[in-house]
Design a protein around this motif. Structure first.
Motif, short mmCIF file in Angstrom:
data_model
loop_
_atom_site.label_atom_id
_atom_site.label_comp_id
_atom_site.label_asym_id
_atom_site.label_seq_id
_atom_site.Cartn_x
_atom_site.Cartn_y
_atom_site.Cartn_z
N TYR A 308 0.83 -1.21 0.00
CA TYR A 308 0.00 0.00 0.00
C TYR A 308 0.86 1.25 0.00
O TYR A 308 0.46 2.29 -0.53
N ALA A 309 2.06 1.17 0.57
CA ALA A 309 2.99 2.30 0.49
C ALA A 309 3.39 2.55 -0.95
O ALA A 309 3.56 3.71 -1.38
N LEU A 317 -5.84 4.88 -6.09
CA LEU A 317 -4.81 4.05 -6.71
C LEU A 317 -5.01 2.59 -6.36
O LEU A 317 -4.77 1.70 -7.19
N LEU A 318 -5.46 2.32 -5.15
CA LEU A 318 -5.74 0.94 -4.75
C LEU A 318 -6.85 0.36 -5.62
O LEU A 318 -6.74 -0.77 -6.14
N ALA A 319 -7.93 1.13 -5.78
CA ALA A 319 -9.05 0.65 -6.60
C ALA A 319 -8.60 0.43 -8.04
O ALA A 319 -8.97 -0.57 -8.67
N GLY A 320 -7.80 1.34 -8.57
CA GLY A 320 -7.31 1.18 -9.93
C GLY A 320 -6.40 -0.02 -10.08
O GLY A 320 -6.45 -0.73 -11.09
N THR A 321 -5.58 -0.27 -9.06
CA THR A 321 -4.68 -1.43 -9.10
C THR A 321 -5.46 -2.73 -9.07
O THR A 321 -5.16 -3.67 -9.83
N SER A 393 -2.71 -5.22 2.66
CA SER A 393 -1.79 -4.15 3.04
C SER A 393 -2.55 -2.87 3.38
O SER A 393 -2.24 -2.19 4.37
N ALA A 394 -3.56 -2.55 2.57
CA ALA A 394 -4.37 -1.36 2.85
C ALA A 394 -5.18 -1.53 4.13
O ALA A 394 -5.28 -0.60 4.95
N VAL A 395 -5.74 -2.72 4.33
CA VAL A 395 -6.52 -2.97 5.55
C VAL A 395 -5.64 -2.82 6.79
O VAL A 395 -6.03 -2.16 7.77
N GLN A 396 -4.44 -3.40 6.74
CA GLN A 396 -3.52 -3.30 7.87
C GLN A 396 -3.11 -1.84 8.11
O GLN A 396 -2.93 -1.42 9.26
N HIS A 397 -2.96 -1.09 7.04
CA HIS A 397 -2.59 0.33 7.18
C HIS A 397 -3.66 1.08 7.97
O HIS A 397 -3.36 1.83 8.90
N ALA A 403 2.94 -1.16 7.06
CA ALA A 403 4.39 -0.95 6.96
C ALA A 403 5.11 -1.37 8.24
O ALA A 403 6.02 -0.69 8.71
N ALA A 404 4.68 -2.48 8.81
CA ALA A 404 5.31 -3.00 10.03
C ALA A 404 6.40 -3.98 9.65
O ALA A 404 6.23 -4.83 8.78
N TRP A 405 7.55 -3.85 10.34
CA TRP A 405 8.67 -4.75 10.06
C TRP A 405 9.54 -4.86 11.29
O TRP A 405 10.04 -3.88 11.81
N LYS A 406 9.69 -6.09 11.78
CA LYS A 406 10.57 -6.38 12.90
C LYS A 406 10.33 -5.46 14.10
O LYS A 406 11.25 -4.84 14.63
#
Length: 420
Positions: A308-309, A317-321, A393-397, A403-406
């Motif tokens: 999503y980033a 852009l999400l809908a278009g993708t 990814s969008a839902v988690q955002h 954008a979670a990492w470690k």
């Protein structure tokens, strides 16, 4: 009522013909007009070894990488490089003994000098990786290198990797030479998902377009748009292996100018190219990722954490993708099935033709990854997985876990305070 049913039947007949025809048209455009993205022959440019080998500093940001460091760090320390080179491993708050293991590996293997340092927790507005890279570049500046090699802790390099990168940069006059490391494809899910990951990346950023100079050089760092057409300055890099001219890094304010970028490799290339620099990106022959992704969950997390980033956190852009992925990858097989069930021969033929072009463009990537060709027709299923990963990814955002990492979750860029 009968007339309404007749109109509905006509609309349905048109849909099962027009939609797959549109998908086929898109695939023909992708085949011939998208920089031949599907070809895998973009490798390191012609090499001429320089008369004098410049100094290089290797910067390795690492956070909880003890599981893979034993397979990657010795390959850096053992580089057969004729000039002066040293390695800076920046331990980004690891809790698994990454820094200590790096020192043990250096004592056991020897080779290039190794410095292990820690920058502390990143301040607001910085990703942990880029904060570590900033610290590493700061330490490297004291050695006055001409080039910086930014490489991830899970990347293993052949002994001649560094000299080939430097020779390519010098020969072509590039400010950035980046190689897309060959990812691991051992498990069933890796075979299904990983080659498609690189295929989709090349479709977004055709490698042949990246090395072309912009029609008008100069401009503000980071001012280029994602993707782009010929002449607009398509820019991208692969973060696992980026050779960067130190002077270009300073000119483009790397990494400060991209300090909040989750997809930092593409942001780096845009910043350098936006300042008039030259960028090259291609597939690697002798640079490999040793990180395993054995389960679908592991691959899902790898993609969804930044998908999503990539879309700039934009619902349109999400809908278009989603619509684009459905049209390009899902319509062809669905048209074949629906056409066969309803007797719409045109839908079957058009859908099958689009599916055939799709599979044909995927075969070279499968060969690059030494995978069987029968996986090519399964690309629509893999694309469906990527579509779901992107939506997740969008839902988690929006749940505050994007954008979670470690152990870290990063804010969207517009929420980051600007330093001016």
């Amino acid at each position: 009522m009968g007339q309404t049913a007749h109109v509905s039947a006509d609309v349905w007949t048109s849909a099962v013909t027009v939609v797959p025809a549109l998908s086929l048209a898109v695939w023909l455009w992708l085949l011939f007009a998208r920089g031949f993205f599907w070809r895998t022959d973009v490798r390191l440019p012609e090499l001429r070894e320089p008369a004098d080998w410049p100094a290089v500093c290797v910067v390795v940001p690492a956070r909880d990488e003890a599981a893979v460091l034993g397979a990657s760090l010795p390959s850096l320390l053992g580089q057969d490089y004729p000039g002066r080179a040293e390695v800076f491993l920046i331990d980004d708050g690891s809790t698994d003994g990454t820094g200590g293991l790096a020192c043990e590996l250096a004592r056991g293997h020897g080779g290039l000098p190794l410095t292990v340092a820690s920058p502390g927790e990143p301040p607001a507005g910085w990703t942990g990786k880029l904060w570590a890279v900033r610290h590493g570049i700061g330490l490297a500046r004291g050695r006055e290198p001409e080039y910086l090699l930014l490489t991830d802790a899970d990347i293993a390099h052949a002994p001649d990797s560094l000299r080939r990168l430097v020779a390519a940069a010098r020969t072509g006059g590039f400010d950035v030479v980046s190689q897309m490391a060959r990812l691991r494809v051992d498990s069933g899910w890796e075979r299904l998902v990983v080659p498609a990951f690189v295929y989709f990346f090349a479709q977004l950023y055709p490698f042949r377009w990246i090395s072309r100079e912009r029609a008008q050089r100069g401009g503000r760092a980071g001012g280029e748009k994602s993707g782009g057409r010929r002449g607009t300055g398509t820019a991208a890099a692969a973060g696992g292996c980026v050779l960067l001219r130190a002077e270009a890094a300073e000119r483009a304010r790397i990494p400060d100018a991209i300090r909040h970028a989750v997809i930092d490799d593409v942001a780096l290339a845009r910043a350098v190219k936006g300042c008039g620099g030259r960028v090259w990106l291609g597939l690697a022959d002798r640079v490999d990722s040793v990180r395993p992704y054995p389960r679908l969950h592991d691959l899902w997390r790898m993609v969804s954490r930044s998908a999503y980033a990539q879309l700039r956190h934009s619902p349109p852009l999400l809908a278009g993708t989603v619509a684009g992925l459905a049209l390009v990858y899902l319509v062809p097989p669905v048209s074949v099935v629906v056409g066969a069930v309803t007797g719409a021969a045109a839908g079957v033929l058009l859908g099958a033709a689009a599916w055939l072009v799709m599979a044909g463009t995927y075969v070279p990537m499968l060969r690059y990854y030494r995978q069987p060709g029968w996986l090519a027709p399964l690309l629509p299923f893999t694309a469906l997985l990527y579509l779901l990963m992107t939506v997740d990814s969008a839902v988690q955002h929006y749940r505050g876990r994007g954008a979670a990492w470690k152990g870290r979750t990063y804010a969207r860029p517009e929420a980051v305070p600007d330093e001016g």
